[in-house]
Scaffold this motif. Sequence first.
Motif, PDB file in Angstrom:
ATOM      1  N   PRO A  65       0.907  -1.308  -0.063  1.00  0.00           N
ATOM      2  CA  PRO A  65       0.322  -0.627   0.024  1.00  0.00           C
ATOM      3  C   PRO A  65       0.842   1.290  -0.080  1.00  0.00           C
ATOM      4  CG  PRO A  65      -0.273  -0.991   2.255  1.00  0.00           C
ATOM      5  CD  PRO A  65       0.216  -1.895   1.360  1.00  0.00           C
ATOM      6  N   THR A  66       0.780   1.913  -1.209  1.00  0.00           N
ATOM      7  CA  THR A  66       1.244   3.485  -0.864  1.00  0.00           C
ATOM      8  C   THR A  66      -0.179   4.540  -1.253  1.00  0.00           C
ATOM      9  OG1 THR A  66       1.411   3.579  -3.368  1.00  0.00           O
ATOM     10  CG2 THR A  66       3.229   2.435  -2.399  1.00  0.00           C
ATOM     11  N   PRO A  67       0.373   5.609  -0.892  1.00  0.00           N
ATOM     12  CA  PRO A  67      -0.471   6.802  -1.636  1.00  0.00           C
ATOM     13  C   PRO A  67      -1.221   6.861  -2.778  1.00  0.00           C
ATOM     14  CG  PRO A  67       0.613   7.293   0.532  1.00  0.00           C
ATOM     15  CD  PRO A  67       1.255   6.020  -0.303  1.00  0.00           C
ATOM     16  N   GLN A  68       0.243   6.199  -4.011  1.00  0.00           N
ATOM     17  CA  GLN A  68      -0.599   6.787  -5.038  1.00  0.00           C
ATOM     18  C   GLN A  68      -1.218   5.643  -5.330  1.00  0.00           C
ATOM     19  OE1 GLN A  68       2.547   6.754  -3.480  1.00  0.00           O
ATOM     20  NE2 GLN A  68       3.089   8.797  -4.149  1.00  0.00           N
ATOM     21  N   ASN A  69      -1.047   4.275  -4.737  1.00  0.00           N
ATOM     22  CA  ASN A  69      -2.143   2.468  -5.776  1.00  0.00           C
ATOM     23  C   ASN A  69      -3.286   3.134  -4.724  1.00  0.00           C
ATOM     24  OD1 ASN A  69      -1.287   1.347  -3.043  1.00  0.00           O
ATOM     25  ND2 ASN A  69       0.318   0.650  -3.816  1.00  0.00           N
ATOM     26  N   GLY A  70      -3.034   3.373  -3.267  1.00  0.00           N
ATOM     27  CA  GLY A  70      -4.643   3.863  -2.796  1.00  0.00           C
ATOM     28  C   GLY A  70      -5.162   2.359  -2.084  1.00  0.00           C
ATOM     29  N   CYS A  71      -4.306   1.573  -2.200  1.00  0.00           N
ATOM     30  CA  CYS A  71      -4.478   0.380  -1.572  1.00  0.00           C
ATOM     31  C   CYS A  71      -4.348   0.405   0.039  1.00  0.00           C
ATOM     32  CB  CYS A  71      -3.379  -0.960  -2.007  1.00  0.00           C
ATOM     33  SG  CYS A  71      -3.299  -0.890  -4.232  1.00  0.00           S
ATOM     34  N   THR A  72      -4.870  -0.569   1.460  1.00  0.00           N
ATOM     35  CA  THR A  72      -5.343  -0.231   2.443  1.00  0.00           C
ATOM     36  C   THR A  72      -4.719  -1.470   2.723  1.00  0.00           C
ATOM     37  OG1 THR A  72      -7.534  -1.530   2.189  1.00  0.00           O
ATOM     38  CG2 THR A  72      -7.800   0.681   2.605  1.00  0.00           C
ATOM     39  N   THR A  93     -10.408   5.119 -11.469  1.00  0.00           N
ATOM     40  CA  THR A  93      -9.746   5.900 -10.649  1.00  0.00           C
ATOM     41  C   THR A  93      -8.374   6.294 -10.437  1.00  0.00           C
ATOM     42  OG1 THR A  93      -8.034   3.757  -9.244  1.00  0.00           O
ATOM     43  CG2 THR A  93     -10.021   3.463  -9.016  1.00  0.00           C
ATOM     44  N   SER A  95      -6.013   6.025  -9.163  1.00  0.00           N
ATOM     45  CA  SER A  95      -5.010   5.000  -8.308  1.00  0.00           C
ATOM     46  C   SER A  95      -3.824   5.216  -9.507  1.00  0.00           C
ATOM     47  CB  SER A  95      -5.698   3.865  -7.340  1.00  0.00           C
ATOM     48  OG  SER A  95      -5.774   5.176  -6.472  1.00  0.00           O
TER      49      SER A  95
END
Length: 116
Positions: A65-72, A93, A95
């Motif tokens: 997870p990173t802010p760029q990919n939006g994964c939680t 999206t 992301s």
Amino acid sequence: MSFDAGQIVLVDWRDALPKEPSKRRPAVVVEDRGLFDDTYPNLILVPLAGDAHLAIADLAVAIPPTPQNGCTKPCYALAHHVTTTSKQRITPTPSHVTQAQLAEIRRLIGISLGIA
């Protein structure tokens, strides 16, 4: 509607057949934007899965997870599940995965198809 390679999208696969993903889930666009005209009705994707048991280690790319990919949570791009899906099923999206992750996904697609 146009999409960029590496963009993460949401795909509605809720009318799937048995043994197919029957839910709305994220996927990575692996199609090169210049490959088809924007009016082409389908998009080439690789689904993302949060379950490590669905990922074949040599054919999946780990996506932390990173802010760029939006994964939680950590997930896996399943290169061996490359598919073409109607754009009508897809919600964009903002992301995206990194260029290095996209290159690795594409490389593994080639391996899973026996062309790399």
